[in-house]
Design a protein around this motif. Structure first.
Motif, PDB file in Angstrom:
ATOM      1  N   SER A 131      -8.131   8.961   1.164  1.00 54.78           N
ATOM      2  CA  SER A 131      -6.957   8.146   0.879  1.00 54.78           C
ATOM      3  C   SER A 131      -5.761   9.009   0.498  1.00 54.78           C
ATOM      4  O   SER A 131      -5.885  10.022  -0.192  1.00 54.78           O
ATOM      5  N   ALA A 161      -1.438   5.350  -0.201  1.00 57.49           N
ATOM      6  CA  ALA A 161      -2.459   4.295  -0.202  1.00 57.49           C
ATOM      7  C   ALA A 161      -2.726   3.809  -1.620  1.00 57.49           C
ATOM      8  O   ALA A 161      -2.873   2.610  -1.866  1.00 57.49           O
ATOM      9  N   MET A 175       0.402   1.865  -2.882  1.00 59.58           N
ATOM     10  CA  MET A 175       0.578   0.577  -2.216  1.00 59.58           C
ATOM     11  C   MET A 175      -0.614  -0.352  -2.419  1.00 59.58           C
ATOM     12  O   MET A 175      -0.581  -1.513  -2.008  1.00 59.58           O
ATOM     13  N   THR A 185      -3.623  -0.050  -1.064  1.00 54.25           N
ATOM     14  CA  THR A 185      -4.308  -0.304   0.209  1.00 54.25           C
ATOM     15  C   THR A 185      -5.631   0.444   0.338  1.00 54.25           C
ATOM     16  O   THR A 185      -6.176   0.560   1.433  1.00 54.25           O
ATOM     17  N   THR A 191      -9.058  -0.025   0.133  1.00 53.46           N
ATOM     18  CA  THR A 191      -9.899  -1.213   0.083  1.00 53.46           C
ATOM     19  C   THR A 191     -11.356  -0.889   0.352  1.00 53.46           C
ATOM     20  O   THR A 191     -11.688   0.140   0.951  1.00 53.46           O
ATOM     21  N   LYS A 206     -12.090  -0.540   4.117  1.00 51.20           N
ATOM     22  CA  LYS A 206     -11.709   0.739   4.712  1.00 51.20           C
ATOM     23  C   LYS A 206     -12.664   1.846   4.291  1.00 51.20           C
ATOM     24  O   LYS A 206     -13.092   2.659   5.118  1.00 51.20           O
ATOM     25  N   SER A 239      -8.828   3.598  -7.451  1.00 53.41           N
ATOM     26  CA  SER A 239      -7.877   2.554  -7.080  1.00 53.41           C
ATOM     27  C   SER A 239      -7.898   1.412  -8.092  1.00 53.41           C
ATOM     28  O   SER A 239      -6.848   0.864  -8.462  1.00 53.41           O
ATOM     29  N   THR A 247      -4.910   0.242 -10.859  1.00 52.36           N
ATOM     30  CA  THR A 247      -4.498  -1.163 -10.823  1.00 52.36           C
ATOM     31  C   THR A 247      -4.399  -1.746 -12.225  1.00 52.36           C
ATOM     32  O   THR A 247      -3.513  -2.547 -12.523  1.00 52.36           O
TER      33      THR A 247
END
Length: 273
Positions: free
Chosen positions: A39, A43, A46, A48, A50, A53, A140, A144
């Motif tokens: 990543s 990524a 944004m 993204t 996931t 992916k 990620s 968040t």
């Protein structure tokens, strides 16, 4: 040259299809919607990065669709996901009745179906190639729910030496060991990985199959801080693979706070249903 490489990859996929970690069926990763790549900073920024992916090379399309992310409404303290999909976040009954040694806990997904199989493959079947995608997914989730600068030290829940020797690795460490490198992509974050900050000093029976009270009794006093100077005055993020009742991370957080830490939050790959 690019065409030759492309043809070789296609031939490899045809002759040697992958086996899905979820259902065991053979599939061609090229048929999945996306391919696995490390990543980028964009990524993460944004949002993204996931599951679909990251896990496309390891799971068939059907199993990818069965992943259940942790979503609101949930308990803002322990991260428990409420059965009803209506309403706002609110404190659960367990957190009202029992105080926690950590501030808040969050997770990537529910410990059910696909994510359970992925974690079992990684943890018990030595599918160590899952470490990097799981690490990126967990990072990620981290960015968040927190700012990178919210913590001074990221600590994996340790294994007892006997279990570590048997397994050969600590899964909680493998899913955070490259976080400083990943954070470097965002040009921020000065936290360190506290691999040896905490130790499991008591051998206990496996927690699987035990109720909440039994788990708490079983794990009580099992952890200790190796060097208080490593945690004193620090803001700690505690990381593990699965949050079930919170007994293990709670006991770890208690030991860390007794060692002089300012605060402890918790992040796991999965949250038990």
């Amino acid at each position: 040259m690019f065409l030759i490489i492309r043809l070789i990859r296609i031939l490899k996929d045809v002759l040697f299809p992958s086996k899905c970690l979820g259902c065991g069926s053979f599939f061609h990763p090229s048929e999945n919607p996306v391919q696995r790549e490390n990543s980028s900073a964009e990524a993460y920024e944004m949002g993204t990065v996931t599951f679909e992916k990251a896990m496309a090379p390891f799971l068939c399309s059907s199993c990818l669709c069965k992943f259940l992310p942790v979503e609101s409404p949930l308990c803002p303290v322990c991260g428990f996901v409420f059965e009803s999909r209506e309403g706002n976040d609110h404190v659960c009954g367990n957190c009202i009745e029992h105080s926690r040694h950590f501030g808040k806990a969050r997770a990537l997904g529910l410990y059910d179906k696909t994510l359970m199989e992925v974690i079992h493959s990684f943890k018990y079947k030595e599918k160590l190639q899952l470490a990097r995608p799981l690490e990126e997914l967990l990072f990620s989730v981290f960015v968040t729910h927190w700012n990178i600068d919210d913590f001074d030290l990221v600590v994996p829940v340790p294994l007892h030496l006997k279990r570590f020797r048997s397994r050969g690795f600590n899964q909680a460490y493998l899913i955070i060991k490259d976080w400083p490198e990943i954070a470097g992509k965002l040009r921020s974050g000065n936290f360190a990985i506290g691999k040896d900050a905490l130790s499991r000093t008591a051998w206990t029976q496996p927690q699987t199959g035990l109720g909440r009270k039994q788990r708490m009794e079983n794990i009580r006093g099992a952890f200790s801080v190796c060097d208080e100077s490593k945690v004193a005055g620090k803001r700690i993020l505690l990381v593990d693979d699965v949050y079930t009742t919170g007994a293990t991370v709670g006991e770890c957080a208690k030991a860390i706070l007794e060692g002089g830490a300012l605060s402890v939050d918790v992040l796991t790959l999965a949250r038990a249903v």
